[in-house]
Design an enzyme around this catalytic site. Structure first.
Site, PDB file in Angstrom:
ATOM      1  N   ASP A  18     -26.282 -15.447  17.401  1.00 49.00           N
ATOM      2  CA  ASP A  18     -26.262 -16.629  16.537  1.00 49.00           C
ATOM      3  C   ASP A  18     -24.851 -17.201  16.385  1.00 49.00           C
ATOM      4  OD1 ASP A  18     -27.279 -18.547  14.853  1.00 49.00           O
ATOM      5  OD2 ASP A  18     -27.129 -17.298  13.069  1.00 49.00           O
ATOM      6  N   ARG A  22     -22.264 -23.725  15.934  1.00 53.70           N
ATOM      7  CA  ARG A  22     -21.088 -23.858  15.053  1.00 53.70           C
ATOM      8  C   ARG A  22     -19.789 -23.617  15.814  1.00 53.70           C
ATOM      9  NH1 ARG A  22     -23.057 -19.715  11.024  1.00 53.70           N
ATOM     10  NH2 ARG A  22     -24.690 -19.511  12.578  1.00 53.70           N
ATOM     11  N   ARG A  31     -23.140 -28.986  21.304  1.00 52.03           N
ATOM     12  CA  ARG A  31     -23.766 -27.673  21.040  1.00 52.03           C
ATOM     13  C   ARG A  31     -23.988 -26.874  22.328  1.00 52.03           C
ATOM     14  NH1 ARG A  31     -26.216 -26.429  16.478  1.00 52.03           N
ATOM     15  NH2 ARG A  31     -27.806 -25.213  17.557  1.00 52.03           N
ATOM     16  N   GLU A  65     -39.936 -20.310  18.074  1.00 56.08           N
ATOM     17  CA  GLU A  65     -39.663 -21.466  17.205  1.00 56.08           C
ATOM     18  C   GLU A  65     -38.607 -22.406  17.812  1.00 56.08           C
ATOM     19  OE1 GLU A  65     -39.645 -18.197  15.886  1.00 56.08           O
ATOM     20  OE2 GLU A  65     -41.732 -18.492  15.264  1.00 56.08           O
ATOM     21  N   ASN A  66     -37.843 -21.903  18.791  1.00 55.84           N
ATOM     22  CA  ASN A  66     -36.743 -22.718  19.327  1.00 55.84           C
ATOM     23  C   ASN A  66     -37.212 -23.950  20.098  1.00 55.84           C
ATOM     24  OD1 ASN A  66     -34.486 -19.895  19.952  1.00 55.84           O
ATOM     25  ND2 ASN A  66     -34.581 -21.295  18.206  1.00 55.84           N
ATOM     26  N   TRP A  67     -38.497 -24.013  20.463  1.00 52.53           N
ATOM     27  CA  TRP A  67     -39.010 -25.207  21.162  1.00 52.53           C
ATOM     28  C   TRP A  67     -38.902 -26.452  20.284  1.00 52.53           C
ATOM     29  CZ3 TRP A  67     -39.650 -24.357  26.140  1.00 52.53           C
ATOM     30  CH2 TRP A  67     -40.026 -23.082  26.579  1.00 52.53           C
ATOM     31  N   ARG A  69     -36.347 -27.482  18.827  1.00 54.74           N
ATOM     32  CA  ARG A  69     -35.003 -28.080  18.926  1.00 54.74           C
ATOM     33  C   ARG A  69     -35.047 -29.346  19.782  1.00 54.74           C
ATOM     34  NH1 ARG A  69     -30.265 -23.675  18.431  1.00 54.74           N
ATOM     35  NH2 ARG A  69     -31.237 -22.489  16.783  1.00 54.74           N
ATOM     36  N   ARG A 191     -30.454 -12.166   8.163  1.00 54.98           N
ATOM     37  CA  ARG A 191     -31.920 -12.111   8.241  1.00 54.98           C
ATOM     38  C   ARG A 191     -32.346 -11.727   9.652  1.00 54.98           C
ATOM     39  NH1 ARG A 191     -31.097 -17.862   6.700  1.00 54.98           N
ATOM     40  NH2 ARG A 191     -30.690 -19.015   8.627  1.00 54.98           N
ATOM     41  N   SER A 193     -35.005 -13.245  11.324  1.00 55.28           N
ATOM     42  CA  SER A 193     -35.468 -14.419  12.065  1.00 55.28           C
ATOM     43  C   SER A 193     -36.584 -14.106  13.065  1.00 55.28           C
ATOM     44  CB  SER A 193     -34.295 -15.109  12.780  1.00 55.28           C
ATOM     45  OG  SER A 193     -33.364 -15.579  11.840  1.00 55.28           O
TER      46      SER A 193
HETATM   47  C1  FPP Z   1     -28.630 -19.386  18.178  1.00 54.80           C
HETATM   48  O1  FPP Z   1     -27.415 -20.000  17.841  1.00 54.80           O
HETATM   49  C2  FPP Z   1     -28.673 -19.236  19.629  1.00 54.80           C
HETATM   50  C3  FPP Z   1     -29.715 -19.610  20.418  1.00 54.80           C
HETATM   51  C4  FPP Z   1     -30.958 -20.195  19.899  1.00 54.80           C
HETATM   52  C5  FPP Z   1     -29.626 -19.477  21.888  1.00 54.80           C
HETATM   53  C6  FPP Z   1     -29.010 -18.212  22.383  1.00 54.80           C
HETATM   54  C7  FPP Z   1     -28.765 -18.360  23.815  1.00 54.80           C
HETATM   55  C8  FPP Z   1     -27.652 -18.025  24.469  1.00 54.80           C
HETATM   56  C9  FPP Z   1     -26.521 -17.299  23.855  1.00 54.80           C
HETATM   57  C10 FPP Z   1     -27.552 -18.308  25.901  1.00 54.80           C
HETATM   58  C11 FPP Z   1     -28.278 -17.219  26.623  1.00 54.80           C
HETATM   59  C12 FPP Z   1     -27.977 -17.307  27.990  1.00 54.80           C
HETATM   60  C13 FPP Z   1     -28.527 -16.515  28.904  1.00 54.80           C
HETATM   61  C14 FPP Z   1     -27.963 -16.583  30.223  1.00 54.80           C
HETATM   62  C15 FPP Z   1     -29.632 -15.591  28.625  1.00 54.80           C
HETATM   63  P1  FPP Z   1     -27.407 -21.469  17.246  1.00 54.80           P
HETATM   64  O2  FPP Z   1     -27.240 -22.433  18.333  1.00 54.80           O
HETATM   65  O3  FPP Z   1     -28.604 -21.656  16.381  1.00 54.80           O
HETATM   66  O4  FPP Z   1     -26.109 -21.442  16.389  1.00 54.80           O
HETATM   67  P2  FPP Z   1     -25.790 -22.279  15.071  1.00 54.80           P
HETATM   68  O5  FPP Z   1     -26.490 -21.558  13.956  1.00 54.80           O
HETATM   69  O6  FPP Z   1     -24.316 -22.185  14.978  1.00 54.80           O
HETATM   70  O7  FPP Z   1     -26.282 -23.685  15.276  1.00 54.80           O
END
Ligand code: FPP
Length: 242
Positions: A18, A22, A31, A65-67, A69, A191, A193
């Protein structure tokens, strides 16, 4: 078998990656630049965990849930994932077993076929297992296992009493993995998640305010030291033999 003595290495470490967004924002970058850097950290941490003698690592790369985005971000994450699948073809020389957790059917055929192929080709390796959770949700995992158990009771010679903890664990996406010993979540949130809900029942939880792209080797080593200082009782009392 889980480790109950304090001082030992965790066998299975799970990571919630995570803070990519940011990390990018702080630098005035889009991002997706954060996700790209997060991908580099993923590779660095996996390699270092292996060098430290950890046997199982699991990374949360994309949740059910990430779909939700923005399409541009989902596309960028899929591209990073697809590039990793191509690169992972070379992992045989690293003797790494690869496992993809989650419902693969949502991905384009070529991608899901690659995942199945990588899993098959690397199944022989047992020293180090890297699992990537993609289109994964802890509730979804438990639900799909419950459906499979119900189908087995309907279609085979199985009764509901046969479904004990061990049997049910074998129906989860993580059937080849032991329960999680240490869950690491950088990025400031505290958490789960919807990650590995069943498998983290007795996991030690380590939270850090460092954003994932900056969570390097030192971050991993600090988390392992924290784990070594924990006394795991699994519901028993201190000092009792189990
Ligand atoms: C959450 O951080 C991160 C994700 C939803 C994606 C994680 C994926 C990667 C690290 C890339 C993986 C790559 C490979 C090659 C498997 P966020 O973007 O929600 O962070 P934020 O809370 O700061 O917005």
């Amino acid at each position: 078998m889980n480790n109950t003595e304090s001082g030992g290495l965790p066998s299975h470490i799970a990571f919630i990656m995570d803070g990519n967004g940011r990390w990018a924002k702080k630098r005035g970058l889009p991002r997706n630049a954060g996700h790209k850097k997060g991908g580099d950290t993923f590779r660095e941490i996996a390699r270092h965990a292996k060098d430290c003698g950890i046997k199982y690592v699991t990374f949360f790369a994309f949740s059910t849930e990430n779909w939700k985005r923005p399409k541009e971000e989902v596309d960028a994450l899929m591209k990073l994932f697809s590039e990793y699948l191509d690169e992972a073809e070379n992992y045989a020389k690293d003797k790494t077993r690869l496992i993809f957790l989650g419902d693969k059917s949502i991905f384009p055929r070529e991608m899901s076929a690659k995942m199945v192929d990588l899993e098959k080709k690397s199944k022989q390796f047992s020293d180090f297992t890297l699992s990537l959770a993609v289109n994964y949700g802890g509730k979804d995992d438990i639900l799909q296992a419950a459906r499979r158990a119900a189908n087995l009771c309907r279609d085979r010679d199985l009764t509901p009493q046969d479904i004990d903890e061990r049997f049910f664990s074998g129906l989860l996406y993580t059937s080849a993995l032991p329960d999680v010993d240490l869950l690491i979540r950088p990025g400031g949130e505290r958490r789960l998640s919807n990650f590995l809900l069943w498998q983290c029942a007795y996991a030690e939880l380590y939270f850090s305010d460092i954003l994932w792209p900056d969570f390097g080797k030192k971050g991993l080593e600090t988390a392992i030291e924290y784990y070594k200082g924990r006394n795991r009782r699994f519901g028993n009392v201190q000092g009792a033999a189990i």
